[in-house]
Design an enzyme around this catalytic site. Structure first.
Site, PDB file in Angstrom:
ATOM      1  CE1 TYR A 153      25.656  -9.606  23.302  1.00 51.22           C
ATOM      2  CE2 TYR A 153      26.624 -10.171  25.250  1.00 51.22           C
ATOM      3  CZ  TYR A 153      25.687  -9.348  24.609  1.00 51.22           C
ATOM      4  OH  TYR A 153      24.820  -8.620  25.448  1.00 51.22           O
ATOM      5  CB  ILE A 186      18.872  -7.223  31.880  1.00 47.03           C
ATOM      6  CG1 ILE A 186      20.204  -6.652  32.320  1.00 47.03           C
ATOM      7  CG2 ILE A 186      17.732  -6.348  32.324  1.00 47.03           C
ATOM      8  CD1 ILE A 186      20.599  -6.424  33.813  1.00 47.03           C
TER       9      ILE A 186
HETATM   10  N1  LIG Z   1      19.543  -8.479  28.594  1.00 49.17           N
HETATM   11  C1  LIG Z   1      20.598  -8.723  29.140  1.00 49.17           C
HETATM   12  O1  LIG Z   1      20.663  -9.685  29.776  1.00 49.17           O
HETATM   13  C2  LIG Z   1      21.858  -7.923  28.518  1.00 49.17           C
HETATM   14  C3  LIG Z   1      23.046  -8.128  29.308  1.00 49.17           C
HETATM   15  C4  LIG Z   1      24.053  -7.284  28.688  1.00 49.17           C
HETATM   16  C5  LIG Z   1      23.718  -6.549  27.315  1.00 49.17           C
HETATM   17  N2  LIG Z   1      22.594  -6.496  27.012  1.00 49.17           N
HETATM   18  C6  LIG Z   1      22.572  -5.689  25.916  1.00 49.17           C
HETATM   19  O2  LIG Z   1      21.513  -4.638  25.934  1.00 49.17           O
HETATM   20  C7  LIG Z   1      21.000  -4.263  24.620  1.00 49.17           C
HETATM   21  C8  LIG Z   1      19.492  -4.484  24.719  1.00 49.17           C
HETATM   22  O3  LIG Z   1      19.174  -5.753  24.842  1.00 49.17           O
HETATM   23  P1  LIG Z   1      17.792  -6.402  25.336  1.00 49.17           P
HETATM   24  O4  LIG Z   1      18.105  -7.082  26.741  1.00 49.17           O
HETATM   25  O5  LIG Z   1      16.934  -5.352  25.503  1.00 49.17           O
HETATM   26  O6  LIG Z   1      17.417  -7.306  24.254  1.00 49.17           O
HETATM   27  P2  LIG Z   1      16.075  -7.279  23.492  1.00 49.17           P
HETATM   28  O7  LIG Z   1      15.973  -8.476  22.465  1.00 49.17           O
HETATM   29  O8  LIG Z   1      14.678  -7.147  24.258  1.00 49.17           O
HETATM   30  O9  LIG Z   1      15.974  -5.893  22.592  1.00 49.17           O
HETATM   31  C9  LIG Z   1      17.179  -5.695  21.562  1.00 49.17           C
HETATM   32  C10 LIG Z   1      16.275  -4.967  20.592  1.00 49.17           C
HETATM   33  O10 LIG Z   1      17.349  -4.708  19.549  1.00 49.17           O
HETATM   34  C11 LIG Z   1      16.712  -4.706  18.222  1.00 49.17           C
HETATM   35  N3  LIG Z   1      17.661  -5.111  17.034  1.00 49.17           N
HETATM   36  C12 LIG Z   1      18.470  -6.029  17.016  1.00 49.17           C
HETATM   37  N4  LIG Z   1      19.421  -5.982  15.744  1.00 49.17           N
HETATM   38  C13 LIG Z   1      18.851  -4.870  15.143  1.00 49.17           C
HETATM   39  C14 LIG Z   1      19.072  -4.263  13.974  1.00 49.17           C
HETATM   40  N5  LIG Z   1      19.896  -4.921  13.045  1.00 49.17           N
HETATM   41  N6  LIG Z   1      18.574  -2.979  13.696  1.00 49.17           N
HETATM   42  C15 LIG Z   1      17.782  -2.586  14.506  1.00 49.17           C
HETATM   43  N7  LIG Z   1      17.532  -2.982  15.844  1.00 49.17           N
HETATM   44  C16 LIG Z   1      17.958  -4.305  16.199  1.00 49.17           C
HETATM   45  C17 LIG Z   1      15.784  -6.006  18.211  1.00 49.17           C
HETATM   46  O11 LIG Z   1      14.647  -5.718  17.198  1.00 49.17           O
HETATM   47  C18 LIG Z   1      15.210  -5.572  19.749  1.00 49.17           C
HETATM   48  O12 LIG Z   1      13.995  -5.131  19.657  1.00 49.17           O
HETATM   49  C19 LIG Z   1      21.762  -5.100  23.553  1.00 49.17           C
HETATM   50  O13 LIG Z   1      22.794  -4.419  23.340  1.00 49.17           O
HETATM   51  C20 LIG Z   1      22.230  -6.213  24.579  1.00 49.17           C
HETATM   52  O14 LIG Z   1      23.424  -6.941  24.117  1.00 49.17           O
HETATM   53  C21 LIG Z   1      21.521  -7.285  27.379  1.00 49.17           C
END
Ligand SMILES: NC(=O)c1ccc[n+]([C@@H]2O[C@H](COP(=O)([O-])OP(=O)(O)OC[C@H]3O[C@@H](n4cnc5c(N)ncnc54)[C@H](O)[C@@H]3O)[C@@H](O)[C@H]2O)c1
Length: 246
Positions: A153, A186
């Site tokens: 990651y 988040i």
């Molecule tokens: N939540 C956190 O703490 C956090 C921290 C740092 C970065 N992020 C990043 O933020 C972004 C969003 O994450 P989130 O927290 O909203 O998580 P989440 O799991 O709520 O949303 C992620 C979404 O991505 C979609 N997804 C995953 N693989 C996919 C694919 N192959 N094709 C199409 N869609 C796909 C999932 O279906 C999901 O709806 C991600 O890139 C994550 O790495 C999140």
């Protein structure tokens, strides 16, 4: 209505940060194509029910063929001027040097690092032809500092920051502004079965004393999409409640 007249593709729009970004872009006046493996239609329906313009497209963001179809689908709302690559995953199993598997390493790299490139490659010819556009790739604090159990990651998200910077340098002359956003912890479904105890530990490690909200990342993406950010490109905005500043 800072995004009036714009058309956005937002990936990961079925959940968490992507969903909040799609909703906020629509509230700011953009037409939004909500892209996700699942539930993007629910987000698009919520936007249209609230009077906004949206459509949905179910696709795997690692599928390069599907990206062409997504751009064609979005074009029904208007020429694509904004792209938010938000979809992402964390490793299903342990994510350390000694325990990660080659298969899972590749899955994380493909979704978290390769797909933002595929997305940029799909939308940029149109943006260049029309004289500009804005792209935001969602990275992570893990791409900036060392956090435990996030090997593949961190590699992917560090790559997103570097790739966005490089692409910004290459395409500034075309008026395409490319930035990344690095969220801290988040409160979204990606945290999975995070226990109350882990939430307490994350909150305590964050100077602002709590987890972030999806809307707090969406707000920064909407800012980077807006004319107010016209002179911003090649940057990574860290939105982490102060964690990385320690
Ligand atoms: N939540 C956190 O703490 C956090 C921290 C740092 C970065 N992020 C990043 O933020 C972004 C969003 O994450 P989130 O927290 O909203 O998580 P989440 O799991 O709520 O949303 C992620 C979404 O991505 C979609 N997804 C995953 N693989 C996919 C694919 N192959 N094709 C199409 N869609 C796909 C999932 O279906 C999901 O709806 C991600 O890139 C994550 O790495 C999140």
């Amino acid at each position: 209505m800072r995004l009036q007249g714009q058309t956005a593709i937002v990936t990961g729009a079925g959940s968490g940060i992507g969903k909040a970004t799609a909703v906020m872009c629509a509230e700011e006046g953009a037409g939004v194509l909500c892209v996700d493996l699942r539930a993007a239609d629910t987000t698009a329906a919520a936007i249209t029910a609230a009077g906004g313009r949206a459509a949905s497209f179910a696709m795997d963001v690692t599928d390069s063929q599907a990206w062409g179809k997504a751009v064609a689908e979005a074009a029904k709302l208007g020429p694509v001027s904004l792209l938010a690559n938000v979809a992402g995953v964390v490793s299903r199993g342990p994510d350390t040097v000694l325990e990660q598997t080659e298969e899972e390493w590749q899955r994380v790299i493909d979704i978290d690092l390769k797909s933002p490139w595929l997305g940029m490659r799909a939308v940029m010819p149109g943006m260049i032809e029309r004289g500009g556009g804005r792209i935001v790739n969602v990275a992570s604090l893990a791409g900036e500092i060392g956090l435990i159990n996030l090997l593949a990651y961190s590699a992917a998200k560090g790559g997103v920051i570097a790739m966005s910077r490089q692409a910004a340098m290459e395409h500034a002359k075309h008026g395409v502004k490319i930035n990344s956003v690095a969220p801290g912890i988040i409160d979204t479904p990606i945290l999975g079965d995070t226990t109350a105890e882990m939430t307490k530990i994350f909150s305590a490690a964050t100077p602002l004393g709590r987890l972030g909200r999806a809307e707090e990342i969406a707000g920064v993406i909407a800012y980077l999409f807006s004319p107010v950010a016209d002179f911003v490109t090649g940057q990574c905005y860290t939105v982490d409640g102060g964690w990385g500043a320690q």
